[in-house]
Design a protein around this motif. Structure first.
Motif, PDB file in Angstrom:
ATOM      1  N   ASP A   1      -1.541  -0.681   0.447  1.00  0.00           N
ATOM      2  CA  ASP A   1      -1.954  -1.418   1.645  1.00  0.00           C
ATOM      3  C   ASP A   1      -3.178  -0.739   2.222  1.00  0.00           C
ATOM      4  O   ASP A   1      -3.325   0.485   2.123  1.00  0.00           O
ATOM      5  N   ARG A   2      -4.037  -1.519   2.834  1.00  0.00           N
ATOM      6  CA  ARG A   2      -5.223  -0.989   3.513  1.00  0.00           C
ATOM      7  C   ARG A   2      -5.166  -1.428   4.974  1.00  0.00           C
ATOM      8  O   ARG A   2      -4.961  -2.597   5.259  1.00  0.00           O
ATOM      9  N   GLN A   3      -5.354  -0.458   5.861  1.00  0.00           N
ATOM     10  CA  GLN A   3      -5.368  -0.717   7.296  1.00  0.00           C
ATOM     11  C   GLN A   3      -6.628  -0.099   7.887  1.00  0.00           C
ATOM     12  O   GLN A   3      -7.095   0.933   7.391  1.00  0.00           O
ATOM     13  N   PRO A   4      -7.154  -0.691   8.946  1.00  0.00           N
ATOM     14  CA  PRO A   4      -8.307  -0.056   9.598  1.00  0.00           C
ATOM     15  C   PRO A   4      -7.921   1.313  10.150  1.00  0.00           C
ATOM     16  O   PRO A   4      -6.821   1.498  10.663  1.00  0.00           O
ATOM     17  N   ASP A   5      -8.826   2.269  10.021  1.00  0.00           N
ATOM     18  CA  ASP A   5      -8.612   3.603  10.578  1.00  0.00           C
ATOM     19  C   ASP A   5      -8.680   3.499  12.093  1.00  0.00           C
ATOM     20  O   ASP A   5      -9.675   3.024  12.640  1.00  0.00           O
TER      21      ASP A   5
ATOM     22  N   GLN B   1     -11.025   2.759   6.153  1.00  0.00           N
ATOM     23  CA  GLN B   1      -9.684   2.222   5.956  1.00  0.00           C
ATOM     24  C   GLN B   1      -8.724   3.363   5.631  1.00  0.00           C
ATOM     25  O   GLN B   1      -9.125   4.367   5.039  1.00  0.00           O
TER      26      GLN B   1
ATOM     27  N   SER C   1      -2.303   3.276   2.070  1.00  0.00           N
ATOM     28  CA  SER C   1      -0.911   3.719   1.970  1.00  0.00           C
ATOM     29  C   SER C   1      -0.233   2.957   0.839  1.00  0.00           C
ATOM     30  O   SER C   1      -0.761   1.961   0.333  1.00  0.00           O
TER      31      SER C   1
ATOM     32  N   SER D   1       2.249   0.394  -0.663  1.00  0.00           N
ATOM     33  CA  SER D   1       2.877  -0.843  -0.193  1.00  0.00           C
ATOM     34  C   SER D   1       4.360  -0.851  -0.553  1.00  0.00           C
ATOM     35  O   SER D   1       4.842   0.023  -1.291  1.00  0.00           O
TER      36      SER D   1
END
Length: 147
Positions: free
Chosen positions: A84-88, A95, A98, A100
């Protein structure tokens, strides 16, 4: 036992442990890497599982590869929905990567396959006394690691 014999046995034990664990690790990786992931993809997925979310640049540094190589590795993992990619939250340009849910399932399935292979091998090829010897030896090795 004299000092020379003790030193010789320590050197032999060190070599034997290193060689056997290296071979066992390779064999377990063969069991783990059966679904088409490259060694670098497997390493990144495992790192994320062990150490938690990280940026692509932190992963590149930890794995000792160029950022472009890490980008390709992450793209392959992303394509398989293993990360998974999330904004920092501290830097909107970056990004945080983590594992998934699918990635965790993949890791757990591969680990279970490895453990099942090893348990079957221990059951079929060693006696109960030999298995107990391995348990004792592992406890001794754990003592070394804890110091």
């Amino acid at each position: 036992m004299d000092k020379i014999t003790e030193g010789t046995s320590a050197v032999r034990a060190a070599r034997d442990v290193r060689v056997v664990f290296s071979r066992l690790r390779r064999r377990l990786k063969e069991m783990y890497d059966t679904e088409g992931l490259s060694p670098s993809q497997t390493a990144v997925l495992s790192r994320l599982d062990k150490t938690g979310p990280a940026s692509a640049s932190a992963l590149a540094a930890a794995e000792g590869v160029r950022p472009q190589s890490m980008a390709a590795t992450l793209a392959a993992l992303d394509q398989r929905d293993l990360i998974d990619r999330q904004p920092d939250p501290h830097d909107g340009r970056r990004q945080v990567i983590s594992v998934s849910e699918a990635g965790l399932a993949y890791i757990n399935d591969r680990r279970q396959a490895s453990e099942e292979w090893l348990a079957r091998s221990l059951q079929s090829q060693l006696t109960e006394q030999e298995r107990q010897t391995i348990i004792t030896a592992c406890a001794l090795l754990e003592t070394l690691i804890q110091q």
